[in-house]
Design a protein around this motif. Structure first.
Motif, PDB file in Angstrom:
ATOM      1  N   ILE A  27       2.246  -8.695  -3.192  1.00  0.00           N
ATOM      2  CA  ILE A  27       1.602  -7.383  -3.131  1.00  0.00           C
ATOM      3  C   ILE A  27       2.595  -6.356  -3.645  1.00  0.00           C
ATOM      4  N   GLN A  28       2.124  -5.444  -4.482  1.00  0.00           N
ATOM      5  CA  GLN A  28       2.953  -4.319  -4.912  1.00  0.00           C
ATOM      6  C   GLN A  28       2.211  -3.027  -4.593  1.00  0.00           C
ATOM      7  N   PHE A  29       2.822  -2.215  -3.727  1.00  0.00           N
ATOM      8  CA  PHE A  29       2.260  -0.926  -3.345  1.00  0.00           C
ATOM      9  C   PHE A  29       2.912   0.164  -4.183  1.00  0.00           C
ATOM     10  N   GLY A  30       2.122   0.887  -4.967  1.00  0.00           N
ATOM     11  CA  GLY A  30       2.653   2.010  -5.721  1.00  0.00           C
ATOM     12  C   GLY A  30       3.041   3.167  -4.817  1.00  0.00           C
ATOM     13  N   ASN A  31       3.815   4.113  -5.363  1.00  0.00           N
ATOM     14  CA  ASN A  31       4.250   5.267  -4.581  1.00  0.00           C
ATOM     15  C   ASN A  31       3.049   6.072  -4.087  1.00  0.00           C
ATOM     16  N   ASN A  32       3.188   6.594  -2.876  1.00  0.00           N
ATOM     17  CA  ASN A  32       2.142   7.402  -2.228  1.00  0.00           C
ATOM     18  C   ASN A  32       0.860   6.604  -1.974  1.00  0.00           C
ATOM     19  N   PHE A  33       1.023   5.382  -1.535  1.00  0.00           N
ATOM     20  CA  PHE A  33      -0.121   4.570  -1.101  1.00  0.00           C
ATOM     21  C   PHE A  33      -0.511   5.004   0.310  1.00  0.00           C
ATOM     22  N   SER A  34      -1.818   5.145   0.546  1.00  0.00           N
ATOM     23  CA  SER A  34      -2.286   5.549   1.871  1.00  0.00           C
ATOM     24  C   SER A  34      -3.570   4.818   2.230  1.00  0.00           C
ATOM     25  N   ALA A  35      -3.581   4.176   3.394  1.00  0.00           N
ATOM     26  CA  ALA A  35      -4.778   3.541   3.945  1.00  0.00           C
ATOM     27  C   ALA A  35      -4.966   4.100   5.345  1.00  0.00           C
ATOM     28  N   THR A  36      -6.095   4.761   5.596  1.00  0.00           N
ATOM     29  CA  THR A  36      -6.217   5.522   6.836  1.00  0.00           C
ATOM     30  C   THR A  36      -6.353   4.655   8.083  1.00  0.00           C
ATOM     31  N   ALA A  37      -7.245   3.653   8.064  1.00  0.00           N
ATOM     32  CA  ALA A  37      -7.418   2.819   9.256  1.00  0.00           C
ATOM     33  C   ALA A  37      -8.201   1.557   8.914  1.00  0.00           C
ATOM     34  N   SER A  38      -7.950   0.504   9.679  1.00  0.00           N
ATOM     35  CA  SER A  38      -8.700  -0.747   9.617  1.00  0.00           C
ATOM     36  C   SER A  38      -8.695  -1.373   8.219  1.00  0.00           C
ATOM     37  N   LEU A  39      -7.538  -1.351   7.573  1.00  0.00           N
ATOM     38  CA  LEU A  39      -7.373  -2.075   6.310  1.00  0.00           C
ATOM     39  C   LEU A  39      -7.158  -3.551   6.614  1.00  0.00           C
ATOM     40  N   LYS A  40      -7.898  -4.425   5.933  1.00  0.00           N
ATOM     41  CA  LYS A  40      -7.692  -5.863   6.028  1.00  0.00           C
ATOM     42  C   LYS A  40      -7.336  -6.363   4.630  1.00  0.00           C
ATOM     43  N   LEU A  41      -6.114  -6.801   4.460  1.00  0.00           N
ATOM     44  CA  LEU A  41      -5.608  -7.144   3.135  1.00  0.00           C
ATOM     45  C   LEU A  41      -5.070  -8.571   3.137  1.00  0.00           C
TER      46      LEU A  41
END
Length: 237
Positions: free
Chosen positions: A106-120
């Protein structure tokens, strides 16, 4: 100042210290760039890299209580041996879970935001470019965990494919993102959408919605610094 103090009080410090020193080189770990909130660490194998010139405390936050409609259950972390890269600031809210396979990335770019209940779930490869915003209750899967056969007993699918999410994407509530998804930059996806193919032939600054997805509006985008709704006091009868 009070907000910073409140955040520091809520951090799960023992898990945070362990997680940073377990995964990061000492020069980074000593700055505690990763804050964990109510974590459930199922497996802590694999690798974490932070690719940022500036390393500061709490630049990556996982499990923080951000949305009151979901339980304050923090973050579930399960890494069977894969690799996670953070290109800068990252915030993943409460009631979320991340599962990485033995060869997953997984690569998260800068300023990644997930508010709630992310299933990855990343057992192959998921790449988010910068400034990606995820709303509530979104599922990402780069694998189906199973393969299909035809009537002659031959496999007709490999069961996995990479996911690429473009810059400045806003994926709204209850979307499902499946293997093979590729999105253009500056794109918004309507609530409940199912993403399952390459959409990069679509223009930038569009709203895609419906199942199957179609372009509902063009030349629009979300400005997260200026998007507050001003509610009126008058109600419709």
């Amino acid at each position: 100042m009070l907000k910073k103090i409140f955040v520091l009080i809520k951090v799960s410090w023992l898990y945070t210290i362990y997680f940073n020193f377990h995964y990061l080189p000492f020069s980074q770990a000593i700055k505690l760039p990763i804050f964990l909130f109510r974590p459930k660490l199922l497996k802590c194998k694999g690798i974490i890299e932070i690719n940022s010139e500036i390393i500061k405390p709490g630049m990556i936050r996982m499990g923080g209580f951000r949305v009151s409609l979901y339980p304050n259950t923090g973050i579930v972390w399960e890494n069977h041996g894969g690799k996670v890269i953070f290109d800068g600031n990252c915030s993943i809210g409460n009631a979320s879970a991340i599962s990485i396979g033995e060869k997953g990335k997984i690569q998260f770019g800068n300023n990644f935001s997930a508010t709630a209940s992310l299933k990855l779930t990343a057992f192959h490869y998921i790449h988010f470019k910068k400034n990606v915003l995820l709303a509530w209750d979104i599922i990402f899967m780069d694998t189906s965990f199973h393969r299909l056969k035809d009537k002659n007993n031959n496999f007709v699918s490999k069961g996995f494919s990479p996911i690429y999410i473009g810059e400045n994407n806003w994926i709204t509530a209850k979307c499902v993102v499946l293997p093979g998804t590729k999105t253009p930059d500056n794109c918004t996806f309507g609530a409940g959408s199912i993403l399952n193919k390459d959409y990069t032939n679509c223009p930038d600054n569009i709203l895609l919605a419906g199942n199957p997805l179609t372009i509902k509006a063009e030349n629009i985008f979300r400005d997260s610094d200026d998007d507050c709704i001003l509610y009126e006091i008058k109600y419709d009868e």
